[in-house]
Write an enzyme that holds these catalytic residues in place. Structure first.
Site, mmCIF file in Angstrom:
data_model
loop_
_atom_site.group_PDB
_atom_site.id
_atom_site.type_symbol
_atom_site.label_atom_id
_atom_site.label_comp_id
_atom_site.label_asym_id
_atom_site.label_seq_id
_atom_site.Cartn_x
_atom_site.Cartn_y
_atom_site.Cartn_z
ATOM 1 N N ASN A 222 1.056 -1.144 0.020
ATOM 2 C CA ASN A 222 -0.151 0.025 -0.172
ATOM 3 C C ASN A 222 0.830 1.163 0.010
ATOM 4 O O ASN A 222 1.579 1.565 0.896
ATOM 5 C CB ASN A 222 -0.833 -0.025 1.283
ATOM 6 N N TRP A 223 0.890 1.863 -1.087
ATOM 7 C CA TRP A 223 1.925 3.082 -1.306
ATOM 8 C C TRP A 223 1.371 4.232 -0.655
ATOM 9 O O TRP A 223 1.910 5.166 -0.501
ATOM 10 C CB TRP A 223 2.042 3.402 -2.642
ATOM 11 N N LYS A 224 0.067 4.263 -0.129
ATOM 12 C CA LYS A 224 -0.432 5.360 0.222
ATOM 13 C C LYS A 224 -0.455 6.407 -0.476
ATOM 14 O O LYS A 224 -0.364 6.247 -1.922
ATOM 15 C CB LYS A 224 -0.034 5.756 1.787
ATOM 16 N N HIS B 46 -9.597 1.339 4.862
ATOM 17 C CA HIS B 46 -8.375 1.227 5.575
ATOM 18 C C HIS B 46 -8.791 2.248 6.553
ATOM 19 O O HIS B 46 -9.437 3.163 6.525
ATOM 20 C CB HIS B 46 -7.514 1.980 4.768
ATOM 21 N N GLU C 199 -6.949 4.648 7.824
ATOM 22 C CA GLU C 199 -6.595 6.018 7.466
ATOM 23 C C GLU C 199 -7.984 6.622 6.863
ATOM 24 O O GLU C 199 -8.092 7.837 7.081
ATOM 25 C CB GLU C 199 -5.132 6.370 6.790
ATOM 26 N N GLU D 56 -5.572 -5.157 10.536
ATOM 27 C CA GLU D 56 -4.535 -4.186 10.597
ATOM 28 C C GLU D 56 -4.866 -3.412 11.911
ATOM 29 O O GLU D 56 -5.660 -2.302 11.983
ATOM 30 C CB GLU D 56 -4.546 -3.111 9.592
ATOM 31 N N GLY E 99 2.385 2.030 10.722
ATOM 32 C CA GLY E 99 3.283 3.299 10.674
ATOM 33 C C GLY E 99 3.896 3.381 11.851
ATOM 34 O O GLY E 99 4.517 4.454 12.054
ATOM 35 N N SER F 75 3.342 -2.486 10.129
ATOM 36 C CA SER F 75 4.762 -2.479 10.441
ATOM 37 C C SER F 75 5.367 -3.864 9.960
ATOM 38 O O SER F 75 6.262 -4.156 10.704
ATOM 39 C CB SER F 75 5.202 -1.980 11.822
ATOM 40 N N GLY G 156 2.715 -1.238 4.148
ATOM 41 C CA GLY G 156 2.677 0.418 3.908
ATOM 42 C C GLY G 156 4.286 0.617 3.539
ATOM 43 O O GLY G 156 4.805 0.506 2.917
ATOM 44 N N GLY G 157 4.591 1.248 4.590
ATOM 45 C CA GLY G 157 6.048 1.832 4.721
ATOM 46 C C GLY G 157 7.168 0.991 3.819
ATOM 47 O O GLY G 157 7.775 1.405 3.053
HETATM 48 C C1 PEP Z 1 -0.830 0.094 5.886
HETATM 49 O O1 PEP Z 1 -0.585 0.878 5.325
HETATM 50 O O2 PEP Z 1 -1.684 -0.350 5.568
HETATM 51 C C2 PEP Z 1 0.216 -0.415 6.841
HETATM 52 C C3 PEP Z 1 0.019 -1.598 7.202
HETATM 53 O O3 PEP Z 1 1.338 0.496 6.815
HETATM 54 P P1 PEP Z 1 2.615 -0.014 7.564
HETATM 55 O O4 PEP Z 1 3.048 -1.020 6.988
HETATM 56 O O5 PEP Z 1 3.588 1.273 7.433
HETATM 57 O O6 PEP Z 1 2.438 -0.059 9.177
#
Ligand code: PEP
Length: 261
Positions: free
Chosen positions: A11-13, A97, A99, A169, A175, A214, A235-236
């Site tokens: 997930n590049w956000k 999500h 966010e 999640e 993050g 994470s 994500g990251g």
């Molecule tokens: C996400 O954005 O779905 C996520 C899990 O982010 P991260 O891996 O950065 O915690």
């Protein structure tokens, strides 16, 4: 014997311009070209989807979006429809999500409408659910997550349910560098599977349930040893092509996750 094929989705956000996305695709495809044991999905910003369609064509990497509208078309300024996503070769879409729930006020009811729309046009929804830290500390995490799953999937037929992916999640792990322990991830993914079983019976054993929060190249292997964790939403650690490719290679999936179905 049925097999749940593992899934690793990035997930590049809200990161990456068109040229950055194209550059990523070239480097990433070179690194993952020999991966055969799992499905790889890149969920990119809307503006990068069309260029990525061209870059990823005939590759093993699938394209996903990070949100979509529940309506087909019309006066919905700023929205993107399921058909528009299909038009640029998207086959997956992240829905619900945290966010989007927290910052843009998305409700379970809206997410339910989006899940239905995605399935109607043949997109695979990656339905995100997860509790915040307060709920976890109050011992209400399972109740919250099971409620989110039930409400997002209300009214779906067994056939429709069989085409979804769920991502657990925990908000406190997204993050933040804090990963849920693999045992905590397993426990919640098993609770989600129990909810799915109540909705669709034994077919729930075929639904991929991912963990997100994470996840990195050095903790994916342990998470993947858990029987109900079928992959990750990342994500990251998906933003750098070499790093994400390493995570995928380290995922080292077991060939068969379900026996006797
Ligand atoms: C996400 O954005 O779905 C996520 C899990 O982010 P991260 O891996 O950065 O915690």
């Amino acid at each position: 014997m049925a097999i749940r094929r593992p899934v690793i989705a990035g997930n590049w956000k809200m990161f990456k311009t068109v040229s950055e996305a194209e550059d990523y695709a070239v480097k990433f495809l070179e690194e993952v070209k020999d991966v055969t044991d799992l499905d790889i999905i890149l969920c990119a910003p809307f503006t990068a989807l069309y260029p990525l369609k061209n870059e990823l064509e005939e590759s093993i990497v699938h394209l996903g979006a990070q949100n979509m509208a529940w309506a087909d078309e019309g006066a919905y300024t700023g929205e993107i429809s399921a058909q528009m996503l299909q038009d640029v070769a998207c086959t997956y879409v992240i829905l619900g999500h945290s966010e989007r729930r927290e910052m843009f006020g998305e409700t379970d009811g809206e997410i339910n409408k989006k899940v239905k729309k995605a399935l109607t046009v043949g997109l695979t929804p990656i339905l995100c659910v997860g509790e915040n830290l307060n709920l976890r500390e109050e011992g209400k995490a399972v109740e919250r997550v099971q409620g989110q799953v039930s409400r997002a999937l209300e009214g779906l037929s067994t056939e429709e349910l069989s085409r979804i992916i769920v991502a657990y999640e925990p908000i406190w792990a997204i993050g933040t560098g804090k990963t849920a322990s693999s045992k905590d991830a397993q426990q919640m993914c098993a609770s989600i599977r129990a909810t799915l079983t109540s909705l669709m019976g034994l077919d729930a054993e075929k639904i991929p349930i991912l963990y997100g929060g994470s996840v990195k190249a050095d903790n994916i292997a342990e998470l993947m040893t858990e029987p109900d964790v079928d992959g990750a939403l990342v994500g990251g650690a998906s933003l750098d092509p070499l790093n994400f490719a390493k995570l995928i290679i380290n995922a080292n999936p077991l060939p068969a996750r379900v026996e006797g179905i």
